[in-house]
Design an enzyme around this catalytic site. Structure first.
Site, short mmCIF file in Angstrom:
data_model
loop_
_atom_site.label_atom_id
_atom_site.label_comp_id
_atom_site.label_asym_id
_atom_site.label_seq_id
_atom_site.Cartn_x
_atom_site.Cartn_y
_atom_site.Cartn_z
N LYS A 183 89.19 4.71 50.06
CA LYS A 183 88.18 4.20 49.11
C LYS A 183 88.75 4.06 47.70
CE LYS A 183 84.39 6.75 51.22
NZ LYS A 183 83.24 7.60 50.85
N LYS A 224 89.18 6.17 45.58
CA LYS A 224 88.33 6.94 44.67
C LYS A 224 89.03 8.27 44.36
CE LYS A 224 83.44 5.93 45.87
NZ LYS A 224 82.21 6.53 46.41
N1 C2G Z 1 73.32 6.60 46.78
C1 C2G Z 1 72.02 6.26 46.43
N2 C2G Z 1 71.72 6.04 45.14
C2 C2G Z 1 72.67 6.16 44.18
C3 C2G Z 1 73.99 6.52 44.52
C4 C2G Z 1 74.30 6.74 45.85
O1 C2G Z 1 71.13 6.13 47.31
N3 C2G Z 1 72.31 5.93 42.87
C5 C2G Z 1 73.62 6.80 48.21
C6 C2G Z 1 74.66 5.81 48.73
O2 C2G Z 1 74.04 4.57 49.07
C7 C2G Z 1 75.20 6.55 49.95
C8 C2G Z 1 75.10 8.03 49.51
O3 C2G Z 1 74.19 8.08 48.40
O4 C2G Z 1 74.34 6.34 51.07
C9 C2G Z 1 76.44 8.58 49.08
O5 C2G Z 1 76.94 7.73 48.05
P1 C2G Z 1 78.54 7.80 47.72
O6 C2G Z 1 78.90 9.20 47.51
O7 C2G Z 1 78.81 6.77 46.67
O8 C2G Z 1 79.15 7.36 49.12
P2 C2G Z 1 80.00 6.05 49.44
O9 C2G Z 1 81.18 5.99 48.53
O10 C2G Z 1 79.05 4.91 49.50
O11 C2G Z 1 80.60 6.40 50.89
O12 C2G Z 1 81.51 5.84 55.50
C10 C2G Z 1 80.59 5.61 54.47
C11 C2G Z 1 81.12 6.07 53.14
O13 C2G Z 1 81.61 7.39 53.22
C12 C2G Z 1 80.03 5.97 52.07
#
Ligand code: C2G
Length: 133
Positions: free
Chosen positions: A45, A47
């Site tokens: 990612k 990240k």
């Molecule tokens: N999320 C949310 N609202 C936000 C930020 C995040 O609903 N303001 C949700 C995202 O949509 C996700 C979850 O919280 O469902 C985790 O977000 P992240 O930590 O950013 O995860 P991500 O990088 O999207 O990784 O295999 C799938 C990946 O691991 C998802």
């Protein structure tokens, strides 16, 4: 017992994550959260997390809606996870809408929930950076 699963990095745990976890738990009785490992985040990612996997795992485990936290080490583990953990419902924020529909082939319900607007781990980092200027 209806088993729900969701995946994410969950760095700098914030109310957007909590909103997602609360609604995911409301869809069943047992919620498994698959938290991205440090290597997966960096290699897949691109990240760089503020908190390590162990710290992010401990924070997510402390959330009242969460029953089990396991590591996410590959994009490809989802299919087998559905069977290994006897999942009924797969949940993600709608920034992923459509991306995981293939999991329906594994017999699970796929649900995309609206993201919480305005908040994100990257936004937090950006805002903190601005303040320190
Ligand atoms: N999320 C949310 N609202 C936000 C930020 C995040 O609903 N303001 C949700 C995202 O949509 C996700 C979850 O919280 O469902 C985790 O977000 P992240 O930590 O950013 O995860 P991500 O990088 O999207 O990784 O295999 C799938 C990946 O691991 C998802």
């Amino acid at each position: 017992m209806k088993r729900v699963i969701t995946y994410g990095t969950f760095d700098l745990l914030h109310y957007g994550h909590i909103n997602l976890l609360r609604r995911a738990k409301q869809l069943g009785d047992y919620l498994i959260v698959v938290v991205s490992s440090d290597e997966f985040n960096w290699n897949e990612k691109h990240k760089k997390c503020y908190f390590t996997y162990e710290q992010r795992k401990a924070l997510v485990e402390a959330v009242r809606y969460v029953d089990l936290v396991i590591p996410e080490t590959s994009w490809d583990q989802k299919r087998s996870d559905m069977h290994e953990y006897h999942i009924d419902t797969f949940v993600m924020g709608d920034d992923w809408i459509g991306k995981f529909d293939f999991l329906e082939d594994e017999g699970v319900e796929v649900v995309y929930l609206p993201r919480t607007p305005e908040i994100s781990s990257s936004q937090i980092k950006e805002d903190l950076n601005m303040q320190n200027k």
